[in-house]
Design an enzyme around this catalytic site. Structure first.
Site, PDB file in Angstrom:
ATOM      1  N   HIS A   1     -96.362 -68.644  85.546  1.00 26.48           N
ATOM      2  CA  HIS A   1     -97.493 -69.369  84.971  1.00 26.48           C
ATOM      3  C   HIS A   1     -98.339 -68.515  84.053  1.00 26.48           C
ATOM      4  O   HIS A   1     -99.263 -69.006  83.421  1.00 26.48           O
ATOM      5  CB  HIS A   1     -98.383 -69.955  86.074  1.00 26.48           C
ATOM      6  CG  HIS A   1     -99.160 -68.906  86.815  1.00 26.48           C
ATOM      7  ND1 HIS A   1     -98.599 -68.161  87.807  1.00 26.48           N
ATOM      8  CD2 HIS A   1    -100.427 -68.463  86.677  1.00 26.48           C
ATOM      9  CE1 HIS A   1     -99.493 -67.304  88.266  1.00 26.48           C
ATOM     10  NE2 HIS A   1    -100.610 -67.460  87.597  1.00 26.48           N
TER      11      HIS A   1
HETATM   12  C1  UD1 Z   1    -105.460 -69.468  87.388  1.00 28.45           C
HETATM   13  C2  UD1 Z   1    -105.887 -67.992  87.391  1.00 28.45           C
HETATM   14  C3  UD1 Z   1    -104.671 -67.130  87.717  1.00 28.45           C
HETATM   15  C4  UD1 Z   1    -104.012 -67.583  88.997  1.00 28.45           C
HETATM   16  C5  UD1 Z   1    -103.620 -69.051  88.849  1.00 28.45           C
HETATM   17  C6  UD1 Z   1    -102.939 -69.592  90.070  1.00 28.45           C
HETATM   18  C7  UD1 Z   1    -107.665 -67.366  85.797  1.00 28.45           C
HETATM   19  C8  UD1 Z   1    -107.952 -66.642  84.536  1.00 28.45           C
HETATM   20  N1  UD1 Z   1    -106.363 -67.571  86.082  1.00 28.45           N
HETATM   21  O1  UD1 Z   1    -104.531 -69.636  86.313  1.00 28.45           O
HETATM   22  O2  UD1 Z   1    -105.121 -65.776  87.882  1.00 28.45           O
HETATM   23  O3  UD1 Z   1    -102.867 -66.793  89.225  1.00 28.45           O
HETATM   24  O4  UD1 Z   1    -104.840 -69.788  88.611  1.00 28.45           O
HETATM   25  O5  UD1 Z   1    -102.498 -70.895  89.867  1.00 28.45           O
HETATM   26  O6  UD1 Z   1    -108.585 -67.722  86.500  1.00 28.45           O
HETATM   27  N2  UD1 Z   1    -104.340 -77.303  85.465  1.00 28.45           N
HETATM   28  C9  UD1 Z   1    -104.003 -78.503  86.018  1.00 28.45           C
HETATM   29  N3  UD1 Z   1    -104.495 -78.799  87.254  1.00 28.45           N
HETATM   30  C10 UD1 Z   1    -105.308 -77.958  87.934  1.00 28.45           C
HETATM   31  C11 UD1 Z   1    -105.665 -76.739  87.334  1.00 28.45           C
HETATM   32  C12 UD1 Z   1    -105.172 -76.431  86.103  1.00 28.45           C
HETATM   33  O7  UD1 Z   1    -103.271 -79.288  85.457  1.00 28.45           O
HETATM   34  O8  UD1 Z   1    -105.709 -78.275  89.064  1.00 28.45           O
HETATM   35  C13 UD1 Z   1    -103.798 -76.973  84.130  1.00 28.45           C
HETATM   36  C14 UD1 Z   1    -104.736 -77.323  83.018  1.00 28.45           C
HETATM   37  O9  UD1 Z   1    -103.979 -77.711  81.933  1.00 28.45           O
HETATM   38  C15 UD1 Z   1    -105.419 -76.003  82.704  1.00 28.45           C
HETATM   39  C16 UD1 Z   1    -104.304 -75.033  82.974  1.00 28.45           C
HETATM   40  O10 UD1 Z   1    -103.577 -75.579  84.067  1.00 28.45           O
HETATM   41  O11 UD1 Z   1    -105.910 -75.918  81.408  1.00 28.45           O
HETATM   42  C17 UD1 Z   1    -104.774 -73.656  83.334  1.00 28.45           C
HETATM   43  O12 UD1 Z   1    -105.618 -73.697  84.483  1.00 28.45           O
HETATM   44  P1  UD1 Z   1    -106.621 -72.489  84.750  1.00 28.45           P
HETATM   45  O13 UD1 Z   1    -107.368 -72.700  86.009  1.00 28.45           O
HETATM   46  O14 UD1 Z   1    -107.425 -72.223  83.542  1.00 28.45           O
HETATM   47  O15 UD1 Z   1    -105.651 -71.235  84.902  1.00 28.45           O
HETATM   48  P2  UD1 Z   1    -104.272 -71.073  85.691  1.00 28.45           P
HETATM   49  O16 UD1 Z   1    -103.192 -70.902  84.706  1.00 28.45           O
HETATM   50  O17 UD1 Z   1    -104.098 -72.090  86.745  1.00 28.45           O
END
Ligand code: UD1
Length: 403
Positions: free
Chosen positions: A219
């Site tokens: 991811h």
């Molecule tokens: C976040 C953490 C990462 C961790 C990961 C575990 C940061 C910088 N990154 O990354 O360290 O390893 O979580 O999963 O904090 N999204 C969904 N549903 C959700 C959450 C996110 O669809 O419930 C999608 C959205 O498109 C969003 C993208 O995932 O924009 C990224 O989510 P985000 O929380 O920004 O970072 P992660 O890649 O999940």
């Protein structure tokens, strides 16, 4: 450092602690801490979920599986750019700190919610405890590395998982008496749920041969955001899948990238499924022959389970998983990934569990807090007279009574 203003919690006047979680790996880390705090009369935890992760499988289902009660508050910040998300957490968390008047804010890991809440607490003069402090990849291109460095610069209590973390903190000027090597709370959770997870018969349900399949998670932006890099990695995995079936539970952000790049369809052998719950994933991890990942936590979990782990990164902030564990850094070069995978499938695992990764890390953390918490002050950064030589100054909490 010690003495002035220190407040030892009692049953009548328990310590008011805000415990923060925001994204999937945070929940596995706060679960044993919350459980331990709720068992102690001297502790009054308030559980705040920032809402960084909001999909059920990454959040609500996970809380249920881990047996933690619903959060006392959900800030519902959702997704956004790094600045937007961090700022939203800060804006929403500041009034919570004002209303609750906590005596400590406890944050875990390295996600945006971690740094945002640490920053708010520090500005409100509330002491910060950082669980999993001191880990460093020395690669500031990773958002998590920036979060780790900033959170530690603001923290008053450092709870660490491995010796390299203590050394990093000492090098950065942290006060040695504030560093506590307690072990690994994520492993507390793994050990608690491992047997139950294995009894669910997950590999069989998914038609996978026990001990004869590989598991994939990806991811990180540097692996999934560029369609060319993602395509190369998928090609390498497809090659390995000709030898052994691979299951790839896909994180929502990765699913979006795969679909956009037209990589969502795979040939037999490499199977994509939506992100799994914690227990199902743990069950699959236990019986995997090899794991491909770019996650931090999975490097640690495979180490404890003795499952070979190939990390698709150039560096790791968790060097003990390379020195004592089953982890190997293989980067993103397809030929290297395939070569290392075939070699590890051939040779099999080895097991060595790092010290204190024994299921008792949360207990050690809460023991330290029960001895009393000092107000946030500027003494948290070692003054020159207190600065320690790098080796041997921080102590594990088992061998030294800090009371
Ligand atoms: C976040 C953490 C990462 C961790 C990961 C575990 C940061 C910088 N990154 O990354 O360290 O390893 O979580 O999963 O904090 N999204 C969904 N549903 C959700 C959450 C996110 O669809 O419930 C999608 C959205 O498109 C969003 C993208 O995932 O924009 C990224 O989510 P985000 O929380 O920004 O970072 P992660 O890649 O999940």
């Amino acid at each position: 450092m010690r003495g002035a203003g220190r407040r030892e919690p009692t049953k009548e006047a328990p310590l008011r602690v805000i415990v923060v979680a925001g994204a999937r790996p945070n929940f596995m880390k706060v679960a044993p801490i919350l459980r331990e705090m709720r068992d102690r009369p001297g502790m009054k935890p308030v559980f705040v979920h920032t809402g960084q992760h909001y999909d059920d499988v990454l959040s609500a289902d996970l809380l249920r599986e881990l047996g933690i009660p619903a959060p006392d508050m959900n800030l519902e910040v959702g997704s956004g750019t790094h600045a937007e998300q961090t700022a939203r957490v800060m804006t929403a968390f500041e009034p919570v700190v004002r209303d609750q008047s906590p005596e400590l804010v406890l944050v875990v890991g390295d996600v945006n919610s971690t740094v945002a809440c640490a920053l708010v607490a520090a500005k409100c003069c509330v002491p910060v405890a950082h669980v999993e402090a001191g880990l460093r990849s020395f690669d500031r291109r990773m958002p998590e590395e920036v979060n780790r460095v900033v959170t530690d610069a603001l923290s008053d209590y450092f709870f660490t998982t491995e010796p390299a973390a203590d050394e990093n903190l000492l090098r950065e000027g942290a006060c040695p008496s504030r560093i506590f090597r307690v072990g690994n709370v994520m492993i507390d959770t793994l050990l608690r749920f491992r047997d139950g997870a294995r009894s669910r018969g997950v590999p069989a349900r998914l038609g996978l041969p026990e001990g004869g399949y590989g598991l994939v998670t990806l991811h990180r932006p540097e692996n999934v955001d560029d369609p060319r890099i993602l395509g190369e990695i998928m090609k390498a995995l497809q090659r390995v899948a000709e030898t052994m079936p691979l299951l790839f539970p896909v994180h929502p952000r990765t699913m979006a990238r795969l679909t956009a790049a037209g990589l969502g369809e795979t040939k037999s052998g490499l199977r994509l499924v939506p992100a799994l719950g914690y227990l199902d994933f743990l069950a699959l991890l236990c019986d995997a022959r090899v794991v491909f990942t770019d996650s931090g936590g999975i490097q640690e979990e495979t180490t404890v389970l003795g499952v070979p782990c190939l990390t698709l990164r150039e560096n790791t902030e968790r060097p003990i998983t390379l020195e004592q564990g089953t982890n190997r850094l293989v980067g993103r070069e397809p030929a290297t990934i395939v070569r290392e995978a075939l070699s590890v499938i051939e040779s099999g695992p080895g097991v060595a569990t790092p010290p204190y990764w024994d299921g008792l890390a949360a207990k050690r953390i809460v023991d330290v807090l029960c001895r009393g918490v000092e107000p946030a002050d500027h003494g948290k950064v070692a003054k020159s007279s207190e600065k320690a030589p790098l080796a041997g100054r921080s102590k594990d909490v088992r061998s030294e009574d800090r009371g």
